[in-house]
Design an enzyme around this catalytic site. Structure first.
Site, short mmCIF file in Angstrom:
data_model
loop_
_atom_site.label_atom_id
_atom_site.label_comp_id
_atom_site.label_asym_id
_atom_site.label_seq_id
_atom_site.Cartn_x
_atom_site.Cartn_y
_atom_site.Cartn_z
N LYS A 101 -0.90 -1.44 120.76
CA LYS A 101 -0.01 -1.30 121.91
C LYS A 101 0.16 0.18 122.21
O LYS A 101 0.64 0.95 121.38
CB LYS A 101 1.36 -1.93 121.64
CG LYS A 101 2.33 -1.71 122.81
CD LYS A 101 3.75 -2.11 122.45
CE LYS A 101 4.70 -1.68 123.56
NZ LYS A 101 6.12 -1.92 123.22
N GLY A 162 15.63 -1.03 125.71
CA GLY A 162 16.90 -1.12 125.00
C GLY A 162 18.12 -1.30 125.87
O GLY A 162 19.25 -1.37 125.36
N ALA A 188 10.25 -4.67 127.49
CA ALA A 188 11.42 -3.79 127.61
C ALA A 188 12.42 -4.33 128.63
O ALA A 188 12.05 -4.76 129.72
CB ALA A 188 11.03 -2.38 127.98
N GLY A 189 13.68 -4.29 128.24
CA GLY A 189 14.78 -4.61 129.14
C GLY A 189 15.37 -5.99 128.99
O GLY A 189 16.44 -6.27 129.54
N ASN A 210 12.36 -6.46 121.26
CA ASN A 210 12.85 -6.06 119.95
C ASN A 210 14.37 -5.97 119.96
O ASN A 210 15.07 -6.70 119.27
CB ASN A 210 12.23 -4.74 119.54
CG ASN A 210 12.54 -4.33 118.11
OD1 ASN A 210 12.18 -3.25 117.67
ND2 ASN A 210 13.22 -5.16 117.34
N SER A 211 14.92 -5.07 120.78
CA SER A 211 16.36 -4.81 120.77
C SER A 211 17.19 -6.06 121.06
O SER A 211 18.26 -6.27 120.48
CB SER A 211 16.72 -3.72 121.78
OG SER A 211 16.09 -2.51 121.46
#
Length: 265
Positions: A101, A162, A188-189, A210-211
């Site tokens: 990635k 995040g 993301a987001g 992830n977050s």
């Protein structure tokens, strides 16, 4: 439902990819990954030990490559040169593993992608035989250029890394999806399960996060929620939603044959 995700010629049954950072320990990481049903897990080479730090616990002890597809990433890289160097190290540590990635960041305060450096790094990595999945802006022109370079998947952000703000520009994502010949993943987001479901309903091939899991009050439970959201969103996309209608109510049951009300004589 036989509906596999295919990336770089390999077939996966799960369309949820998860990160391995930000958990309290490796044990929680493994538990969350398993609850998510993820087969591909991302690893920040600059932050996580996969053998480059002898004597320290390795992520590979809890997420062995024999069971999971590791996706080394370049989190923390701000130049094409740094990103390429990091992924060369990852390939060496993982015995020639080609799937990676790429993310080249432009601003440490918001982690928005630096697209000129991303394009530069992608060209180098593809020429060196890497299978590049690439984090990018939601610009349809940039996404198409990355595909033309030879990236095996493009991963536009839904919103800032995040932030948990969800999908801020679904129209750009649709433009990318409709014009892509490689898998498109939201990266993301994502903040909660409904964000993941919306991404899949739009037609994304998968979601990477992830977050949203690691920062939940109960990460393992949220991982399970995300698993079901991705499945539901994919099935809704394949099923095809009903058309939207404004002020056009219709009974859900037929009215023919109904008993007419009695009339006064």
């Amino acid at each position: 439902m036989n509906d596999p995700l295919i990336i770089a010629g390999k077939t996966y049954s799960s369309r949820l990819l998860v990160g391995t950072g930000k958990y309290k320990d490796f044990a929680e990481t493994r538990e969350a990954v398993d609850a998510a049903g993820a087969e591909i897990v991302t690893v920040a080479i600059r932050r996580t030990n996969i053998g480059q730090h002898p004597g320290e616990q390795s992520l590979l002890d809890v997420l062995p490559p024999s069971r999971y597809t590791l996706l080394p990433n370049t989190a923390g890289c701000y130049t094409a040169e740094d990103a390429v160097r990091t992924l060369r190290l990852a390939r060496e540590l993982l015995d020639g593993h080609p799937l990676v990635k790429l993310e080249v960041l432009g601003d440490p305060s918001n982690l928005y992608p630096n697209m000129p450096e991303t394009l530069k790094a992608a060209e180098t990595l593809v020429k060196e035989g890497f299978d590049v999945m690439v984090y990018c802006s939601d610009d349809p022109i940039q996404a198409k250029r990355l595909e033309e370079i030879g990236c095996v998947a493009v991963m536009p952000l839904a919103s800032i890394i995040g932030s948990g703000m969800g999908i801020l520009n679904p129209w750009n994502l649709r433009l990318i999806i409709d014009n892509a010949k490689v898998p498109v993943l939201v990266d993301a987001g994502v903040g909660t399960a409904s964000d993941a479901a919306i991404a899949m309903e739009l037609g994304c091939d998968a979601v990477l996060m992830n977050s949203a899991i690691a920062h939940a009050r109960q990460p393992v439970l949220m991982a399970s929620a995300m698993k079901h959201a991705v499945l539901a969103g994919r099935e809704a996309y394949l099923a095809g939603r009903m058309p939207r209608k404004l002020y056009s109510a219709e009974s859900s049951s037929p009215t023919s044959g109904m008993i007419a009300p009695a009339r006064g004589g």
